[in-house]
Every structure is written in C-alpha cells, then in structure tokens.
Write a protein that holds these residues in place. Sequence first.
Motif, PDB file in Angstrom:
ATOM      1  N   GLU A   1       0.864  -1.181   0.000  1.00  0.00           N
ATOM      2  CA  GLU A   1       0.000   0.000   0.000  1.00  0.00           C
ATOM      3  C   GLU A   1       0.899   1.229   0.000  1.00  0.00           C
ATOM      4  O   GLU A   1       1.475   1.589   1.032  1.00  0.00           O
ATOM      5  N   VAL A   2       1.076   1.886  -1.145  1.00  0.00           N
ATOM      6  CA  VAL A   2       1.986   3.015  -1.298  1.00  0.00           C
ATOM      7  C   VAL A   2       1.209   4.314  -1.074  1.00  0.00           C
ATOM      8  O   VAL A   2       0.234   4.604  -1.782  1.00  0.00           O
ATOM      9  N   VAL A   3       1.645   5.090  -0.100  1.00  0.00           N
ATOM     10  CA  VAL A   3       1.007   6.389   0.176  1.00  0.00           C
ATOM     11  C   VAL A   3       1.635   7.435  -0.745  1.00  0.00           C
ATOM     12  O   VAL A   3       2.865   7.547  -0.828  1.00  0.00           O
ATOM     13  N   ARG A   4       0.807   8.160  -1.445  1.00  0.00           N
ATOM     14  CA  ARG A   4       1.325   9.173  -2.379  1.00  0.00           C
ATOM     15  C   ARG A   4       2.133  10.219  -1.621  1.00  0.00           C
ATOM     16  O   ARG A   4       1.779  10.614  -0.503  1.00  0.00           O
ATOM     17  N   GLU A   5       3.207  10.714  -2.271  1.00  0.00           N
ATOM     18  CA  GLU A   5       4.089  11.661  -1.605  1.00  0.00           C
ATOM     19  C   GLU A   5       3.407  13.015  -1.378  1.00  0.00           C
ATOM     20  O   GLU A   5       3.841  13.794  -0.528  1.00  0.00           O
ATOM     21  N   ASN A   6       2.308  13.340  -2.099  1.00  0.00           N
ATOM     22  CA  ASN A   6       1.585  14.614  -1.913  1.00  0.00           C
ATOM     23  C   ASN A   6       0.396  14.458  -0.970  1.00  0.00           C
ATOM     24  O   ASN A   6      -0.500  15.309  -0.948  1.00  0.00           O
ATOM     25  N   TYR A   7       0.345  13.354  -0.203  1.00  0.00           N
ATOM     26  CA  TYR A   7      -0.790  13.087   0.678  1.00  0.00           C
ATOM     27  C   TYR A   7      -1.036  14.246   1.640  1.00  0.00           C
ATOM     28  O   TYR A   7      -2.173  14.598   1.954  1.00  0.00           O
ATOM     29  N   CYS A   8       0.027  14.869   2.129  1.00  0.00           N
ATOM     30  CA  CYS A   8      -0.114  15.898   3.162  1.00  0.00           C
ATOM     31  C   CYS A   8      -0.300  17.305   2.595  1.00  0.00           C
ATOM     32  O   CYS A   8      -0.408  18.279   3.364  1.00  0.00           O
ATOM     33  N   VAL A   9      -0.263  17.426   1.278  1.00  0.00           N
ATOM     34  CA  VAL A   9      -0.436  18.761   0.689  1.00  0.00           C
ATOM     35  C   VAL A   9      -1.825  19.291   1.054  1.00  0.00           C
ATOM     36  O   VAL A   9      -2.836  18.613   0.821  1.00  0.00           O
ATOM     37  N   GLY A  10      -1.874  20.500   1.627  1.00  0.00           N
ATOM     38  CA  GLY A  10      -3.136  21.111   2.005  1.00  0.00           C
ATOM     39  C   GLY A  10      -3.607  20.732   3.394  1.00  0.00           C
ATOM     40  O   GLY A  10      -4.650  21.192   3.838  1.00  0.00           O
ATOM     41  N   LYS A  11      -2.874  19.863   4.070  1.00  0.00           N
ATOM     42  CA  LYS A  11      -3.278  19.460   5.413  1.00  0.00           C
ATOM     43  C   LYS A  11      -2.510  20.285   6.434  1.00  0.00           C
ATOM     44  O   LYS A  11      -1.474  20.887   6.155  1.00  0.00           O
ATOM     45  N   GLY A  12      -3.020  20.296   7.674  1.00  0.00           N
ATOM     46  CA  GLY A  12      -2.455  21.115   8.723  1.00  0.00           C
ATOM     47  C   GLY A  12      -1.101  20.632   9.197  1.00  0.00           C
ATOM     48  O   GLY A  12      -0.766  19.450   9.109  1.00  0.00           O
ATOM     49  N   ASP A  13      -0.316  21.603   9.725  1.00  0.00           N
ATOM     50  CA  ASP A  13       0.997  21.258  10.247  1.00  0.00           C
ATOM     51  C   ASP A  13       0.867  20.575  11.605  1.00  0.00           C
ATOM     52  O   ASP A  13       0.007  20.934  12.427  1.00  0.00           O
ATOM     53  N   TYR A  14       1.769  19.623  11.817  1.00  0.00           N
ATOM     54  CA  TYR A  14       1.817  18.856  13.049  1.00  0.00           C
ATOM     55  C   TYR A  14       0.458  18.261  13.403  1.00  0.00           C
ATOM     56  O   TYR A  14       0.047  18.211  14.554  1.00  0.00           O
ATOM     57  N   GLU A  15      -0.240  17.796  12.364  1.00  0.00           N
ATOM     58  CA  GLU A  15      -1.526  17.125  12.534  1.00  0.00           C
ATOM     59  C   GLU A  15      -1.386  15.677  12.077  1.00  0.00           C
ATOM     60  O   GLU A  15      -0.525  15.339  11.275  1.00  0.00           O
ATOM     61  N   TYR A  16      -2.284  14.811  12.588  1.00  0.00           N
ATOM     62  CA  TYR A  16      -2.278  13.387  12.240  1.00  0.00           C
ATOM     63  C   TYR A  16      -3.556  13.038  11.504  1.00  0.00           C
ATOM     64  O   TYR A  16      -4.650  13.535  11.841  1.00  0.00           O
ATOM     65  N   TYR A  17      -3.437  12.176  10.526  1.00  0.00           N
ATOM     66  CA  TYR A  17      -4.549  11.833   9.646  1.00  0.00           C
ATOM     67  C   TYR A  17      -4.595  10.327   9.436  1.00  0.00           C
ATOM     68  O   TYR A  17      -3.591   9.608   9.620  1.00  0.00           O
ATOM     69  N   PRO A  18      -5.746   9.812   9.037  1.00  0.00           N
ATOM     70  CA  PRO A  18      -5.875   8.355   8.836  1.00  0.00           C
ATOM     71  C   PRO A  18      -5.047   7.891   7.633  1.00  0.00           C
ATOM     72  O   PRO A  18      -4.866   8.609   6.664  1.00  0.00           O
ATOM     73  N   HIS A  19      -4.533   6.685   7.758  1.00  0.00           N
ATOM     74  CA  HIS A  19      -3.853   6.041   6.630  1.00  0.00           C
ATOM     75  C   HIS A  19      -4.892   5.713   5.565  1.00  0.00           C
ATOM     76  O   HIS A  19      -5.992   5.259   5.896  1.00  0.00           O
TER      77      HIS A  19
END
Length: 826
Positions: free
Chosen positions: A754-772
Amino acid sequence: MVCLVWNFSGLTKVEIHRESAAAGTIQTIASITPDNRSVNTSRIKLKTGTITSNSAIVRLNFANQVACEDSGQYHCTVTGERVSNATLKLDLLRKPSKPSLTLSRDMVEGKENRADLPFICEGDVGFPAGKLVLDSNFTSNFYPYIANINTTISEKTCQAYQKVTFYYAFSRDWHGKEIRCSAVNYRSLRQNEIPPFDKQSVEVVPASYCPNLERRLYYHPYNCKNYIDCVDGKVHVGLCPETLCFGVHETNRCNYCTNTSCVTDIIDDVCHGSSAQLVPYTSSRCSMYVNCTERLVHDCPQNKCFDVLNKICPSWIPFLTELNCSVTNNAIGSNATILCAVGGISITSVRATVRPCTGGEIGLSYVTGVNGPGVLERNLKATLALSGIGPNQTLSLEIHHLQRNQTGQYIINVNSNIGGRINLTDKADVPAITVPNIIIENGTLEIRCRGHVGTPAKQIFLEVQFHGSRSFQTFFAENKTNITSTEKYCYNERETLFAIFATSYWNNGTVRCSVRNDDNSILSSDQQRIIVVKSTISFEPSKREAYIGDNEFSMTCNVSSHQYLRRVEIYYESATLGTKEIIANVEPQSTVTYRKGIILSEAAFMEDNANVTIGFTYNLTCNDDGMYHCIAVGTAIFISSIKLIISSEPKAPTLTLSPWIEENKPIFADRMFRCDGMVGKPEGLVFVEANISGSFERYHFPSVIENTEVNCNTKQSYQFYYTFNMSWLGRDIRCAVKNAKTNEIIRSPPKTIEVVRENYCVGKGDYEYYPHPYECTKYIGCNQGKIVAISFCGPGLCWGVNQTIGCTYCHNQSGDLTCLPGARKD
C-alpha cells in the motif's frame, strides 16, 4: 569519495550506503543531519560532513588500504522536499603477483616430456583476470604445446589464479637458454610497468648419454635431485625422493642430500678454472673422466685408465699377455689360494695390487732371485710363490685364514706387462624371515628378510609357494633398507621389506627369504605359513539420514566369518558435542548397554558370527548426529562405521512489511521489510516473490541476510528495502523458503503493498495526524505539506473507529467496526 549537494530545498539528511559486490550486502556508511554526524564502519572515516538547509558536503576517506570488500556501488541519498540519489561504482584492481614456473625434469634432447611430467606456469594474474605469457631468450618462435589452461576467478577476494600446463621437445641448442613465464594484466598494470615473471634455465640431457652404457642408474649431469636410467640406449630421467640426492661419488643410489657430495658439485670442482675439455674425475676409479663442455661423467671402456696426458681413453691393451687365474677356495676362515698360469716365461718381478672391500689399494711386490716363497705383509697376510718349471709355471697367492676385509679385487702383474685379475668374494649367510602373526584380508602384508648379503652385496628375494602349487615363485622388492653395513669388516647386513596386498589368494601359502651367491647356490630361510584372517562386518541401517523427532530408528551391525570372535562393541562419536561414548558391549554370555534411551533390539551371538541391532526409544534430537562405529574383536580387530545425519524440515516463513511505505521514498534501515523462517538442515534459502508483472516471480530486492543456528535448524532473516513508486500500489509480495534436500518451496501468505502518495499531506495542517488511506491500524503525520511519520496505533487499536479522531479500540461493545471511508483493518 565526496558527495556534493547544492540548491536542494528543505535539506534534512544525507546518507551514504554501500552495496557490496563481493559480500552481497547493503550497509549504511554515513548519516549527516544538522544535529548529528555518524559513521557506521571502522574502515571508512568521515573527513568532512557539513549540511545547511539547501547544501551539503560529505567527504569520506578509507582509513586503511582498500580491500576487495570495499568494491561495489556507493549511493548518496539526499532527503529534503524530495528524495534524490547519486551513485558511484568503485571497481578495485589487483596487480598480478610473480608467477611460478616449474620445468619438467624430463628434458632430454629431441624428446617431448612425458604426459605425467609437464611444464607448469601458474600464479595470480590480477583482477580483472589477466593472463600468463610464455616466451624464451633463445628464439621468438617458442610455440610450446599448451595442454591445459585453468583459470579460477574469485569475486569475493578480487583474485584470478591461472595455471598453464605445456609440453616441448628441446634440441641440444636450447641448453643454457631460459624460459620465462610472465603475468600480464593490461588493466591493473600501469603504463610501462614490467609484468612480474619467473624464468628458469633449460638444461637438456644429450640423447647420446646412454647408447654405450649398460642398464643401470647414472648421474644426472646438472641436477643432484635427479638421476638417469639407461634403458636400451635411451635416456630416462628419474627423481630421488624428497630430501634425497643421487650419488656419493661412485655410489649409485639416492642418499640424504646433507651427506652427499654429488656429481654436480664434483664437476664444478674439477672443471673450475680448467681450459681443458676433458679432465680426470676426482675419484679412486682412474677410468672415469669429465667432459666439462657437456658436464657429463664418462667411463673408459673395459676399465682402462683415462690418459691424463693425451686426454683420451687408451685404445691399446695394457697387458701384452693375460694371465688365466682362478680361486681354489674362498671360504671365510680358510686359506684362500689364487692360482695363475704363467707358462715358461722368465719371471723377473711380480706385483700384486689388492683392492679390498674396505676401500683403497694395497701394493705387494716380490722380486725373484732366490728359490723360495715371498711373504707379503702390510695389513694383508699372504704368501706369493712360484712353482713348476718350463711351460707349466704357476704363480700362487695364498691368503692365510681369509677374513671378510680381505675380500675384493686382486690384480697380478708379471714383468710389468703380463697380468690378470680376479675377484675374491664373500658368500652371503642364510637370511632370516619375519612374518606378522595376524594378517588381515585386503590389508598390507609386510614380510621382512634380513641377513648378511656378502661382498659384493647380493640381492635378497622372496619365494612364495601358493596353496595348491608345487613350485615357488620369486618376488623382488623395490624398496631395500640397509640396517647395518660394517665397512671395517665388510659385513653387509641388510633388511628388505616386501609390502604385499594380502588377498585371500595368499591364505595357506608358504614363504621364505633367499639369496643367490656368485656360484648360483641359493641360501634360503626357514619356511613360514601365511594365514590370512578375513571378516565381513557392516552396518545395515534402515536409513543413514533421519529427521529431528523421528521415533522409529534402528541400526544393525552384522559380523560374519570372524575367527575366534569374542566381543562386539558399538560406540558413538558426537558431531555436535565432540564426545565419544560406548552404546553397547555384546559378548557370548552377556549383553550390556550403556546409553540411556538406546536399547538392544536384537543381539544374536554365534561362533564367528554376530548380529547386533540398536534401537532409539526416544525422538531423535540434534545430539544424535555423528559417527556410529561397530567393532568386532577376535583374532584381529575389524571396524565398520556409519555417519548418521540428523536433518530438520524448513517451516513456512513470516513476512513483516515496513510500516512506512511512501511514494519515491527509500525505506529506512531500521524499518526494513523482513522475511523470517526456519530454513531447515541442510540449510535452505529464503527469498521474496512479487506479482508486479501480474504473476508471482522471484524478485531481487537489495537485502541483508542473517543466519542463526537453533537446535539442528537454521533461522534465516532476510531483510530488504526498496523505493516504491505508485505502480506498486495494490501489488502483492510474499516470502518463500526452498528446501535444500527436496527443492520444495514453502510460502507465506501474500501481503499487499500500500503506497502512500508523496503529496498526501499537501493542504493538510501542520503537526496534525490523519488516517492512513488503506490501513485502519496506521496513521500519518503531516507538516508543511510533507509526510513526517507513518506509524501503527498499537496492539488492538485502530485509527478513526466510528469517525473518532485518534487511535481507539478497534471494536466497540457491539463488536462492530466502522473505520473512515476507504480504510480497512487488515
């Protein structure tokens, strides 16, 4: 080696990895971050390691001389807003070493050397592999017959070893020239650098050495270690055993080199400083001379003395008339008389020259003028007398009470120009024979014959009368050992060893030692009977290999036809513990077992025969691996052995995926993929299969393999890493173990990449956690639009159960699980 980085936004780390070509491993060499600088090997030092937010320089130095293990691919991995790699391939060269040239001893004019005595050129030809080149200073047209070229290349030691076997037929013109063997490597040798070489001088024995010589051993003209065997006028070169040289002056045998002044040394002495081609040989034999040009020793024919003045062998006969002499008696202790018929010659002087067996010469003179005998003293008590008149004159030389030291050659000269010679020999004594009491069938039968063999020495031989035969056959031994040779008394006591392969054909045969005197009389020892003891002993196991846990295993020892069988023993020699212990001891009246857990399933003991079976009452363990010996004790001792190999089956491996699988990001060394499994004994192999092409095939990831021994089994850990792109999304991989004995393959259940795209965090908050996006048990940390963490929740925990932010128990009280859309638990 230097890795330079510039204009690289968000630079956070620089790592250097080595992918070893020799060891087949991946190793992190250095890691540079703003807060830390580390090097993981003592072989390579960090000379410079600086890093800023967008540039870095890493300079590495080898602490010691580079070795073969340092070759391979070096990767510089840079981590920042993106991941980038640079690769440097390090190829190591090895210069060739000086080769070794071995010349055949069979160098005879016009003769190609024998197939079992080739010329050999061998040595390290460097790396990558160079080659060996043969040439000569005599001619550029040196084209030997190359029989074999064998090259062994080791990628692990960066070494190439080559061996060239060749043949050649030399003319006499080659004598004194040189052959050279050079190691040439165009890649590792620098320009104008001379390749290492070994050169040897060619010493060609002339073909004319043997034609006029009788069949025996002669000196080799150039090498003390060799000798020449003249057979039908042809030259054959032989070799003395190790540490031995041929010849002590006129002694035609091999002797210890430290006690030998061999012919080559004497030739050097007599020819040094001499301008003459032919010079006398420094020997008590006046017939011998040296050809200094050819370095050959010659004998004048018919024992004529070499003419020192004219440098020739005389063609004239030294005596105008030859005396006819004979010996009336030569028994030790009696009066021996030599009689020579001289006819009606007027005798004015007589000279007797004696060359006794002790060496040297004794001259005895007698001048006639009175009618009576002359008495000759000087260490040899003898009487010289002239009897008869006219045509019947007889010259007599009587040796009183003949002793062994008086035997030898007697030369009688009359009036300086008439002469004759005769040998006064000593007969051999009856030899003694020694035969061993126990002779094992198909073993070595050693018969020793010993006794005084007379002067000159006679050869002892063995006579054998096989069972059922009416006559004796004669055997001669090639290996003769002088036990005693008392030169003062000319007593030659010798021992001859006859080593015979004792088959059943020798059983009940009769042997004796014999020696033949000069008068053809044969003296023989007492006769001895040969009794060959035979026995058949063997293990008959149901199998020689067993698996750990087997509980039905036994081994049987059968003994038959063993004379006077008294006892059968079985003992065990442990391969793992390095110990020996008796398992069973069986005699006709008793049976004893010693080792717990092993019983005598059967123990039948009969006259000259036995049958002993041992059985294991417990499940076999690793400690049962080793040698089992069965010993039959009777007239002789026989042994039969069997090796029991305890094997173990491999088991299905387990696959552990790295928790952090991000697009275009290399796997960290502490978060690698793992395949762990028991690969069995003999040792199997763990590998990885992937279905990237639509079907599962073996895939070679960069890996590190570790083996651990566990109770006759091998635990293998196959750790690998990779930089995945999105084409791997949804592909499966699995681990596999190959059984070394059966080639059967055992596989783990497949798991999905399961490869997570390298731009997954683009637009998301800093120092925040998100579901896989794919797995409920993981979550992703984001900062500045980049993935900074992919982590597991923990045992029994999932992210986003019933849309709860964070990790909670995967199941609520009703047992239902509701993860965020698109995610799954497994």
